[in-house]
Design a protein around this motif. Structure first.
Motif, mmCIF file in Angstrom:
data_model
loop_
_atom_site.group_PDB
_atom_site.id
_atom_site.type_symbol
_atom_site.label_atom_id
_atom_site.label_comp_id
_atom_site.label_asym_id
_atom_site.label_seq_id
_atom_site.Cartn_x
_atom_site.Cartn_y
_atom_site.Cartn_z
ATOM 1 N N SER A 33 -59.414 20.912 68.553
ATOM 2 C CA SER A 33 -58.358 19.895 68.538
ATOM 3 C C SER A 33 -58.799 18.705 67.697
ATOM 4 O O SER A 33 -58.013 18.140 66.926
ATOM 5 N N GLY A 34 -60.079 18.324 67.831
ATOM 6 C CA GLY A 34 -60.620 17.230 67.030
ATOM 7 C C GLY A 34 -60.660 17.563 65.553
ATOM 8 O O GLY A 34 -60.411 16.695 64.707
ATOM 9 N N ILE A 35 -60.953 18.827 65.226
ATOM 10 C CA ILE A 35 -60.974 19.246 63.821
ATOM 11 C C ILE A 35 -59.593 19.063 63.196
ATOM 12 O O ILE A 35 -59.450 18.483 62.113
ATOM 13 N N ILE A 36 -58.564 19.539 63.885
ATOM 14 C CA ILE A 36 -57.200 19.440 63.348
ATOM 15 C C ILE A 36 -56.713 17.995 63.367
ATOM 16 O O ILE A 36 -56.137 17.504 62.386
ATOM 17 N N TYR A 37 -56.961 17.299 64.476
ATOM 18 C CA TYR A 37 -56.512 15.902 64.576
ATOM 19 C C TYR A 37 -57.151 15.032 63.501
ATOM 20 O O TYR A 37 -56.470 14.235 62.835
ATOM 21 N N GLY A 38 -58.479 15.163 63.341
ATOM 22 C CA GLY A 38 -59.167 14.363 62.337
ATOM 23 C C GLY A 38 -58.645 14.630 60.940
ATOM 24 O O GLY A 38 -58.445 13.703 60.150
ATOM 25 N N SER A 39 -58.388 15.896 60.626
ATOM 26 C CA SER A 39 -57.883 16.251 59.300
ATOM 27 C C SER A 39 -56.478 15.711 59.072
ATOM 28 O O SER A 39 -56.162 15.202 57.993
ATOM 29 N N LEU A 40 -55.618 15.833 60.073
ATOM 30 C CA LEU A 40 -54.249 15.327 59.930
ATOM 31 C C LEU A 40 -54.237 13.804 59.803
ATOM 32 O O LEU A 40 -53.452 13.244 59.029
ATOM 33 N N ALA A 56 -67.059 12.041 43.945
ATOM 34 C CA ALA A 56 -66.512 13.394 43.911
ATOM 35 C C ALA A 56 -67.509 14.401 44.473
ATOM 36 O O ALA A 56 -67.142 15.321 45.217
ATOM 37 N N PHE A 57 -68.794 14.229 44.144
ATOM 38 C CA PHE A 57 -69.832 15.128 44.668
ATOM 39 C C PHE A 57 -69.884 15.068 46.188
ATOM 40 O O PHE A 57 -69.918 16.105 46.870
ATOM 41 N N ALA A 58 -69.903 13.851 46.751
ATOM 42 C CA ALA A 58 -69.961 13.702 48.205
ATOM 43 C C ALA A 58 -68.721 14.286 48.861
ATOM 44 O O ALA A 58 -68.788 14.882 49.938
ATOM 45 N N ALA A 59 -67.561 14.149 48.208
ATOM 46 C CA ALA A 59 -66.316 14.676 48.762
ATOM 47 C C ALA A 59 -66.333 16.202 48.810
ATOM 48 O O ALA A 59 -65.981 16.809 49.828
ATOM 49 N N VAL A 60 -66.743 16.839 47.712
ATOM 50 C CA VAL A 60 -66.750 18.313 47.711
ATOM 51 C C VAL A 60 -67.849 18.851 48.625
ATOM 52 O O VAL A 60 -67.704 19.939 49.201
ATOM 53 N N ALA A 61 -68.939 18.103 48.795
ATOM 54 C CA ALA A 61 -69.954 18.513 49.768
ATOM 55 C C ALA A 61 -69.401 18.421 51.179
ATOM 56 O O ALA A 61 -69.656 19.283 52.031
ATOM 57 N N SER A 62 -68.610 17.381 51.450
ATOM 58 C CA SER A 62 -68.034 17.191 52.777
ATOM 59 C C SER A 62 -67.000 18.257 53.117
ATOM 60 O O SER A 62 -66.851 18.640 54.278
ATOM 61 N N LEU A 63 -66.291 18.766 52.108
ATOM 62 C CA LEU A 63 -65.276 19.787 52.387
ATOM 63 C C LEU A 63 -65.889 21.176 52.570
ATOM 64 O O LEU A 63 -65.190 22.144 52.861
ATOM 65 N N GLY A 64 -67.209 21.284 52.406
ATOM 66 C CA GLY A 64 -67.888 22.547 52.690
ATOM 67 C C GLY A 64 -67.976 23.493 51.516
ATOM 68 O O GLY A 64 -67.909 24.714 51.704
ATOM 69 N N LEU A 65 -68.151 22.982 50.316
ATOM 70 C CA LEU A 65 -68.272 23.840 49.142
ATOM 71 C C LEU A 65 -69.539 24.685 49.244
ATOM 72 O O LEU A 65 -70.618 24.153 49.509
ATOM 73 N N PRO A 66 -69.449 26.017 49.056
ATOM 74 C CA PRO A 66 -70.655 26.851 49.101
ATOM 75 C C PRO A 66 -71.692 26.374 48.085
ATOM 76 O O PRO A 66 -71.367 25.989 46.970
ATOM 77 N N GLY A 67 -72.944 26.409 48.499
ATOM 78 C CA GLY A 67 -74.024 25.925 47.653
ATOM 79 C C GLY A 67 -74.445 24.513 47.979
ATOM 80 O O GLY A 67 -75.457 24.036 47.472
ATOM 81 N N PHE A 77 -58.614 26.991 59.710
ATOM 82 C CA PHE A 77 -57.460 26.270 59.163
ATOM 83 C C PHE A 77 -57.819 24.802 58.921
ATOM 84 O O PHE A 77 -57.368 24.189 57.944
ATOM 85 N N GLY A 78 -58.658 24.254 59.800
ATOM 86 C CA GLY A 78 -59.098 22.871 59.631
ATOM 87 C C GLY A 78 -59.875 22.660 58.348
ATOM 88 O O GLY A 78 -59.807 21.586 57.742
ATOM 89 N N THR A 79 -60.628 23.689 57.898
ATOM 90 C CA THR A 79 -61.356 23.546 56.636
ATOM 91 C C THR A 79 -60.399 23.401 55.455
ATOM 92 O O THR A 79 -60.702 22.702 54.488
ATOM 93 N N LEU A 80 -59.237 24.064 55.536
ATOM 94 C CA LEU A 80 -58.240 23.921 54.467
ATOM 95 C C LEU A 80 -57.667 22.504 54.444
ATOM 96 O O LEU A 80 -57.476 21.915 53.374
ATOM 97 N N LEU A 81 -57.390 21.962 55.627
ATOM 98 C CA LEU A 81 -56.881 20.593 55.696
ATOM 99 C C LEU A 81 -57.923 19.596 55.187
ATOM 100 O O LEU A 81 -57.586 18.616 54.509
ATOM 101 N N THR A 82 -59.197 19.866 55.502
ATOM 102 C CA THR A 82 -60.270 18.992 55.024
ATOM 103 C C THR A 82 -60.313 18.965 53.503
ATOM 104 O O THR A 82 -60.425 17.900 52.881
ATOM 105 N N ALA A 83 -60.224 20.154 52.904
ATOM 106 C CA ALA A 83 -60.221 20.227 51.435
ATOM 107 C C ALA A 83 -59.034 19.468 50.864
ATOM 108 O O ALA A 83 -59.156 18.764 49.844
ATOM 109 N N ALA A 84 -57.883 19.547 51.523
ATOM 110 C CA ALA A 84 -56.666 18.900 51.016
ATOM 111 C C ALA A 84 -56.833 17.382 50.962
ATOM 112 O O ALA A 84 -56.592 16.755 49.915
ATOM 113 N N TYR A 85 -57.275 16.760 52.048
ATOM 114 C CA TYR A 85 -57.318 15.285 52.030
ATOM 115 C C TYR A 85 -58.444 14.756 51.157
ATOM 116 O O TYR A 85 -58.313 13.709 50.525
ATOM 117 N N LEU A 86 -59.566 15.476 51.098
ATOM 118 C CA LEU A 86 -60.653 14.991 50.247
ATOM 119 C C LEU A 86 -60.313 15.107 48.766
ATOM 120 O O LEU A 86 -60.655 14.228 47.967
#
Length: 562
Positions: free
Chosen positions: A339-346, A443-454, A489-498
């Protein structure tokens, strides 16, 4: 690994815990004339760099001397009787679970002290000369220093208080990860509240915070203190029922000396206190205001370390000491986590959209609610995979979010605001064009936060979801599969806002009349680069961290049996 005797390891760990406390007292004393430099404020800030640097060096030597062949064994142990009547002991030690958090804390605190020292030197260098000052100019007030993250040159006494509070905060954070007694854990857990309260209330800003920084500071301390009172009751219940407060002995017993009803009550009480600090939805509402009001240094330490103290308590205390009680609440913990994952992303998506008046610091605070949701989900699975993922995500979040708050602090210094609509304006902040290194780091910190592989953010979230795919025996697999899908699904929302944040802040046409915007300064580069480098290193070589945590987690979940 280097060969260091156990007695030297003990001394190093004691120095790491006690050193900042001694440094905090020394910071309040008058500086010797030869060490004052350009002023007393510079001397005391240099003192902070020296003390935190010495602590970091000791932590690195401790890590190099750590026996990686036996990371599940408690090492550098000090065990001295303190209150014999209650069997409370000054018991210190580290294993593969606590060592990474100890080093992360020492690193972040040193980088914060370094940043504060050189930032003030830079501000002093560019300050108006006395001839340029107007008669109305006088000593800096609290409002003047609202966005400076360190005392102003005219604020000598406050410089001493600032450094003393920073070092007191470091001592409490380090002690939390080093103590092995329930009551000492509680004292260290509470020790950080007062310094952070004053850092927010005295040196914070009030932009975007209802009621100002004082209100945000009061909200922070009231929420966390109320949670801690409940947690203390649960810790006392365990200690009195089991006849000891020793965390190693209690973990080895694995709940066999506690009835199921005692475990359930204890987990409910302790879990509430830890959940507030984590912060778990819906007990998170203190966090956005605290982060928005805190100075950059306060935000870095709050996100990078203080939030980890709650999840560390779940792993070190709740999981091994009261496993039956944890199994009862695990599905509810997982449900609140996703719930926190979805709420935080929204919430972040709402702040990121045009016209919302979203503050970048507030947005990152809400993102922390989501990221810590993955940590709680991994813990709730009660599996080695999930718990290892939670511990990895803890370290990754500390590195990445610490870097994000540093960079956003730099953006705020340059633009005078962190408001997204103001930054974007009609043409966009255009950081890529105006300050390419600053824009690239954001931009680097943002893509790292959204969980980019590597990068570091990927592994913790993935392992937490793997743990939910096959939870521990006795937990409903269909329920946890549902939680895993929601988290994905929360990971997709995270990528969207970042990505929206990167587009609005970094891209856009550069206006011709736009004033000069300095790119990353040397002291900023020195403070931020280690976090970026470690984010890449942890992403490309996760075994370096998992090799430490996995044997310790296996032993912890097995009740102290290797």
């Amino acid at each position: 690994m280097i060969d260091i005797s156990e007695s030297v390891m003990q001394l190093l760990l004691a120095l790491i815990v006690v050193g900042p406390l001694v440094g905090a007292v020394a910071a309040l004393l008058p500086a010797p004339p030869g060490l004052r430099g350009t002023g007393p404020d510079q001397a005391v800030l240099r003192h902070a760099v020296t003390v935190t640097g010495a602590v970091l060096a000791a932590a690195i030597v401790l890590a190099l001397g750590f026996d990686r062949d036996h990371p599940s064994r408690i090492q550098a142990t000090t065990d001295i009787s303190w209150i014999p009547a209650l069997d409370v002991r000054i018991h210190l030690g580290i294993d593969g679970i606590s060592l990474p958090l100890l080093v992360l804390t020492a690193l972040l605190t040193f980088l914060c002290a370094l940043y504060a020292y050189f930032k003030q030197r830079d501000r002093r260098r560019h300050a108006p000369t006395p001839d340029d000052a107007t008669p109305a100019d006088g000593p800096a007030t609290a409002a003047d220093s609202a966005t400076t993250d360190a005392p102003t040159p005219a604020d000598g006494p406050s410089s001493k208080a600032f450094v003393a509070l920073l070092l007191l905060l470091e001592s409490g954070m380090l002690a939390t990860f080093a103590v092995l007694d329930l009551l000492l854990f509680f004292l260290a857990f509470e020790m950080v509240l007062i310094p952070m309260y004053f850092l927010i209330a005295r040196w914070g800003g009030s932009e975007g915070v209802t009621g100002g920084r004082q209100a945000a500071a009061w909200k922070f301390i009231l929420y966390t203190l109320l949670g801690s009172v409940v947690m203390l009751l649960g810790l006392l219940l365990i200690g009195l029922e089991a006849g000891t407060f020793d965390m190693v002995a209690l973990a080895t017993d694995n709940g066999r000396g506690l009835t199921t009803s005692v475990q359930v009550i204890a987990v409910l009480a302790i879990g509430l206190g830890l959940a507030v600090k984590t912060p778990m939805w819906p007990l998170h509402s203190w966090l956005p205001d605290a982060h928005t009001a805190a100075p950059t240094i306060g935000s870095v330490l709050l996100a990078g370390v203080l939030l980890k103290m709650g999840t560390y308590g779940f792993v070190r205390i709740v999981l091994p000491i009261a496993p039956d009680g944890m199994r009862t609440f695990a599905p509810y913990l997982a449900a609140l986590a996703v719930s926190g994952i979805i709420y935080g992303s929204l919430a972040c998506l709402a702040l990121a959209k045009e016209g919302a008046g979203g503050d970048l610091k507030r947005l990152i605070a809400y993102s922390s609610v989501g990221h810590m949701g993955f940590v709680l989900l991994g813990i709730a699975t009660m599996t080695p995979t999930g718990v290892n993922g939670a511990l990895f995500a803890n370290i990754a979040h500390g590195l990445i979010t610490g870097l994000l708050f540093f960079v956003v602090g730099g953006v705020k210094d340059r633009y005078g605001t962190a408001d997204l609509d103001t930054l974007a304006g009609a043409t966009g902040a255009a950081l890529y064009g105006r300050a390419p290194r600053l824009g690239g780091l954001l931009a680097f910190a943002a893509v790292a936060s959204l969980g980019l592989p590597g990068l570091a953010g990927f592994w913790g979230e993935m392992l937490a979801m793997f743990g939910a795919f096959r939870p521990a025996a006795g937990l409903s697999r269909p329920a946890f599969l549902t939680f895993m899908v929601i988290a994905a699904f929360g990971t997709l929302l995270t990528a969207a806002y970042l990505l929206i944040v990167v587009r609005r802040v970094c891209m856009g046409a550069q206006a011709r009349e736009a004033p000069h915007l300095p790119d990353v300064r040397n002291y900023e580069f020195a403070a931020w680069t280690p976090l970026a480098a470690l984010t890449v290193l942890a992403g490309l070589w996760p075994a370096a961290l998992l090799g430490l945590t996995d044997p310790a987690v296996q032993k912890l979940l097995a009740g102290g049996k290797s």
